[in-house]
Enzyme design. Structure first.
Site, PDB file in Angstrom:
ATOM      1  N   LYS A 176      19.526 -19.885 -23.980  1.00  0.00           N
ATOM      2  CA  LYS A 176      19.071 -18.505 -24.209  1.00  0.00           C
ATOM      3  C   LYS A 176      20.254 -17.616 -24.593  1.00  0.00           C
ATOM      4  CE  LYS A 176      16.185 -14.939 -24.002  1.00  0.00           C
ATOM      5  NZ  LYS A 176      15.620 -14.430 -22.749  1.00  0.00           N
ATOM      6  N   ASN A 184      20.850 -10.647 -30.933  1.00  0.00           N
ATOM      7  CA  ASN A 184      21.095  -9.293 -30.429  1.00  0.00           C
ATOM      8  C   ASN A 184      22.173  -8.545 -31.212  1.00  0.00           C
ATOM      9  OD1 ASN A 184      19.508  -8.365 -27.835  1.00  0.00           O
ATOM     10  ND2 ASN A 184      19.722 -10.581 -27.704  1.00  0.00           N
TER      11      ASN A 184
END
Length: 303
Positions: A176, A184
């Protein structure tokens, strides 16, 4: 099950609503104490959940079997540290946030800590939370302590499927993290939705290569190719989503970049490694952050 949800933002309200509908004895916990929290969620099927749920009841907190932490990564340490003396020793603490490195900031304590990574997506629209994408939540310990709590995973699965138990969640956390280190900062830098970062394949490959090199040093068997394939699959499957970091930048809130790319850079430094692409993106996002935080009155405080 008696549960306290720490943080009543988008993800916190989603869990509060789902757990309440499964008849769990659940309360929220807010930074500024209030007797209740207005929970307004629009589910994936279009149905609405509108309830005033109890918050900040110290007796409920003391009796809680689970503290479900739904805060931004940078909020976790101070908030959880303040609650530790008010929890019973048997209360498990499940951290659900982007990034890594928060548990290392906490004081030594006797509680069982679990980490979770989720692909559920929820966003705020005014006073309403919209559950925009279903997903998978993986939970488990990050330490070598042998814990088997499939019962907790089953309980959470009944409320907000799918939930899977892992005896060691570390590998899933790193996977992740790899996704977050790409999506991001790139969405934040280019002010775009997740799918639009596909315009920068060479940059994505270089970022994945740097993450893979750190993961190898951390003891995880991976490769640039496998990581790149995984990251690109997530980019495609979440193409219409707006990343949490971009939402934070647009709202001029403190981001989680210190626990995403920042954590990666800290681990790389400990191995004597330089990550030029990740370091460059980190500095660019920090610069964006500092532009509005210098004007504002410090970090935003609400959670």
């Amino acid at each position: 099950m008696k549960i306290t949800v720490l943080g009543c933002g988008a993800l916190g309200q989603l869990w509060l609503s789902m757990l309440h509908q499964q008849d769990h004895d659940v309360q929220g916990w807010l930074r500024v104490p209030q007797p209740f929290c207005s929970v307004n969620v629009i589910m994936l099927n279009g149905e609405s959940f509108n309830r005033n749920l109890t918050t900040n009841d110290p007796k409920h907190l003391l009796q809680s079997e689970l503290l479900l932490v739904c805060l931004k990564a940078w909020q976790v340490s101070s908030a959880v540290t303040a609650l530790l003396p008010k929890l019973n020793p048997e209360c498990k603490i499940l951290l659900l946030h982007n990034g890594m490195g928060t548990q290392e900031e906490l004081p030594l304590n006797e509680h069982v800590f679990l980490h979770g990574v989720t692909t559920h997506a929820a966003r705020r629209d005014g006073n309403t939370i919209i559950h925009v994408a279903s997903g998978m939540t993986h939970i488990g310990p990050t330490s070598s302590v042998i814990i088997d709590d499939n019962h907790l995973a089953d309980t959470l699965h009944q409320a907000l499927p799918d939930v899977a138990w892992h005896n060691d969640i570390s590998a899933a956390c790193w996977q992740k993290l790899a996704v977050n280190c790409v999506i991001n900062p790139l969405t934040g830098l280019y002010n775009c939705r997740n799918g639009d970062v596909q315009r920068y394949p060479e940059l994505i490959e270089r970022l994945c290569a740097e993450v893979a090199s750190v993961m190898e040093m951390e003891g995880y068997h991976t490769s640039t190719e496998s990581l790149l394939s995984y990251v690109n699959n997530v980019i495609r499957s979440t193409a219409d989503n707006t990343s949490s970091l971009l939402q934070d930048l647009r709202s001029q809130r403190h981001t989680e970049i210190d626990y995403i790319t920042g954590y990666l850079l800290r681990r790389a430094r400990s191995h004597g490694m330089a990550l030029p692409e990740n370091a460059r993106l980190y500095e660019l996002i920090k610069r964006k952050e500092s532009d509005y935080e210098r004007i504002g009155a410090g970090l935003p405080g609400s959670w």
